[in-house]
Motif scaffolding. Structure first.
Motif, PDB file in Angstrom:
ATOM      1  N   ALA A  91     -10.490  -6.511  -8.990  1.00  0.00           N
ATOM      2  CA  ALA A  91      -9.124  -7.021  -9.115  1.00  0.00           C
ATOM      3  C   ALA A  91      -8.834  -8.060  -8.041  1.00  0.00           C
ATOM      4  O   ALA A  91      -8.238  -9.111  -8.312  1.00  0.00           O
ATOM      5  N   VAL A  92      -9.260  -7.780  -6.815  1.00  0.00           N
ATOM      6  CA  VAL A  92      -9.059  -8.740  -5.722  1.00  0.00           C
ATOM      7  C   VAL A  92      -9.902  -9.990  -5.954  1.00  0.00           C
ATOM      8  O   VAL A  92      -9.440 -11.119  -5.738  1.00  0.00           O
ATOM      9  N   LEU A 176      -7.055  -3.377 -14.553  1.00  0.00           N
ATOM     10  CA  LEU A 176      -5.918  -4.162 -15.049  1.00  0.00           C
ATOM     11  C   LEU A 176      -4.622  -3.767 -14.356  1.00  0.00           C
ATOM     12  O   LEU A 176      -3.767  -4.614 -14.076  1.00  0.00           O
ATOM     13  N   LEU A 177      -4.475  -2.485 -14.064  1.00  0.00           N
ATOM     14  CA  LEU A 177      -3.274  -2.017 -13.369  1.00  0.00           C
ATOM     15  C   LEU A 177      -3.170  -2.642 -11.978  1.00  0.00           C
ATOM     16  O   LEU A 177      -2.094  -3.108 -11.573  1.00  0.00           O
ATOM     17  N   ILE A 182      -1.362  -6.818  -7.829  1.00  0.00           N
ATOM     18  CA  ILE A 182      -1.690  -7.894  -6.886  1.00  0.00           C
ATOM     19  C   ILE A 182      -0.965  -9.188  -7.250  1.00  0.00           C
ATOM     20  O   ILE A 182      -0.482  -9.920  -6.380  1.00  0.00           O
ATOM     21  N   LEU A 183      -0.870  -9.471  -8.554  1.00  0.00           N
ATOM     22  CA  LEU A 183      -0.197 -10.697  -8.986  1.00  0.00           C
ATOM     23  C   LEU A 183       1.302 -10.671  -8.693  1.00  0.00           C
ATOM     24  O   LEU A 183       1.947 -11.721  -8.684  1.00  0.00           O
ATOM     25  N   TRP A 205      -6.431  -5.986   4.120  1.00  0.00           N
ATOM     26  CA  TRP A 205      -5.988  -4.718   4.699  1.00  0.00           C
ATOM     27  C   TRP A 205      -4.526  -4.735   5.135  1.00  0.00           C
ATOM     28  O   TRP A 205      -3.870  -3.682   5.132  1.00  0.00           O
ATOM     29  N   SER A 206      -4.013  -5.896   5.496  1.00  0.00           N
ATOM     30  CA  SER A 206      -2.641  -5.965   6.032  1.00  0.00           C
ATOM     31  C   SER A 206      -1.594  -6.323   4.989  1.00  0.00           C
ATOM     32  O   SER A 206      -0.410  -6.013   5.171  1.00  0.00           O
ATOM     33  N   ILE A 207      -2.011  -6.991   3.902  1.00  0.00           N
ATOM     34  CA  ILE A 207      -1.048  -7.418   2.882  1.00  0.00           C
ATOM     35  C   ILE A 207      -1.323  -6.743   1.539  1.00  0.00           C
ATOM     36  O   ILE A 207      -0.458  -6.056   0.997  1.00  0.00           O
ATOM     37  N   THR A 208      -2.535  -6.929   1.021  1.00  0.00           N
ATOM     38  CA  THR A 208      -2.832  -6.458  -0.330  1.00  0.00           C
ATOM     39  C   THR A 208      -2.720  -4.941  -0.452  1.00  0.00           C
ATOM     40  O   THR A 208      -1.977  -4.428  -1.303  1.00  0.00           O
TER      41      THR A 208
END
Length: 297
Positions: A91-92, A176-177, A182-183, A205-208
């Motif tokens: 996903a990332v 997909l979830l 993330i989007l 690690w700090s945002i996502t």
């Protein structure tokens, strides 16, 4: 006042059918299962002998049920770790690194979710076939001799052989979830982090992770619940709990005791055990995974 009453009536008209459906198809079977667990009953006879908690006492003296519980939690741990790592990684990769053909990858990863679990089980049984299976054929290419490993026929590898297709079949949905989660993160947060010199790893690690944590928690809880309640299908198709009960899970043992040995009271007690363990595990995980909500701005 009239509009408020109409709105309540409108909402109630939708809630009542749902509540009735829940009572008939969920609550009533649970209550009936608990009641039957107190009897010695074949499932087809009209005679039911009340035995109280004897079925539950027998469960705790049954070595097979302990093996089944161990296998269930092995699959839970393996699926949570395997699915979440793969789903998060891909996903990332698709959202943050703008891989070409991202729609193609979404379709490919989701295909196992639209295939019947029965078909998946049969497919992987063929892959693991010791004589003509793809896995042994592939390993034979890198070996000096023909590989004939009975992956599903020996206790050392059977439960692991069930874990891999379970992970493969489950990655797509959570993939997909997490993409959707993330989007939804504002790109301005990543842009500000890049200006401050944060690396891709630091941003991850700090945002996502903090901002998709709720979706990850829901995914983990869903994997746990569906595994404890639904691992029976994959196990039964691939091994039927064998060899020598080494791949039994609680669901498969319930089916065996209830519909093959006709101990429906004992099978119902196993069903109550599955319900109790699922509730306890879910509540414990909710407490462990609890984190303060982070607002996105």
């Amino acid at each position: 006042m009239l509009n408020t009453s109409r709105r309540k009536l409108f909402i109630t008209s939708f809630l009542i059918p749902t509540f009735i459906f829940f009572c008939v198809f969920t609550l009533y079977p649970i209550v009936q299962g608990m009641r039957i667990s107190l009897f010695d009953w074949s499932g087809s006879s009209e005679f039911m002998t009340f035995v109280g908690l004897q079925n539950f006492l027998d469960i705790f003296q049954d070595q097979i049920i302990w093996t089944a519980i161990q296998n269930d939690y092995f699959l839970v741990l393996g699926k949570v770790v395997g699915i979440m790592i793969l789903a998060t990684f891909f996903a990332v990769a698709i959202t943050r690194f703008n891989l070409r053909g991202s729609n193609f990858f979404r379709i490919i990863f989701f295909i196992p979710n639209i295939i019947s679990i029965v078909v998946i089980g049969v497919l992987w049984r063929f892959i693991y076939n010791p004589n003509i299976g793809f896995l042994n054929s592939l390993l034979s290419i890198f070996s000096n001799q023909q590989v004939r490993t009975p992956w599903l026929g020996q206790a050392e590898t059977a439960i692991w052989s069930i874990l891999w297709p379970s992970i493969w079949a489950g990655v797509g949905f959570y993939f997909l979830l997490l993409i959707a989660a993330i989007l939804s993160i504002p790109t301005s947060l990543y842009e500000a982090a890049e200006i401050d010199g944060a690396t891709q790893g630091k941003q991850f690690w700090s945002i996502t992770i903090p901002l998709i944590w709720e979706q990850m928690k829901v995914s983990i809880l869903h994997i746990v619940m569906t595994t404890l309640n639904g691992s029976f299908v994959m196990v039964w198709i691939m091994t039927e709990g064998g060899p020598d009960n080494s791949t039994q899970v609680m669901g498969s043992y319930l089916y065996q005791m209830g519909f093959r040995q006709f101990h429906m009271g004992y099978a119902s007690a196993i069903g109550v055990l599955i319900l109790a363990l699922t509730l306890i595990t879910t509540m414990v995980l909710q407490r462990i995974l609890r984190r303060d909500d982070i607002e996105m701005s």
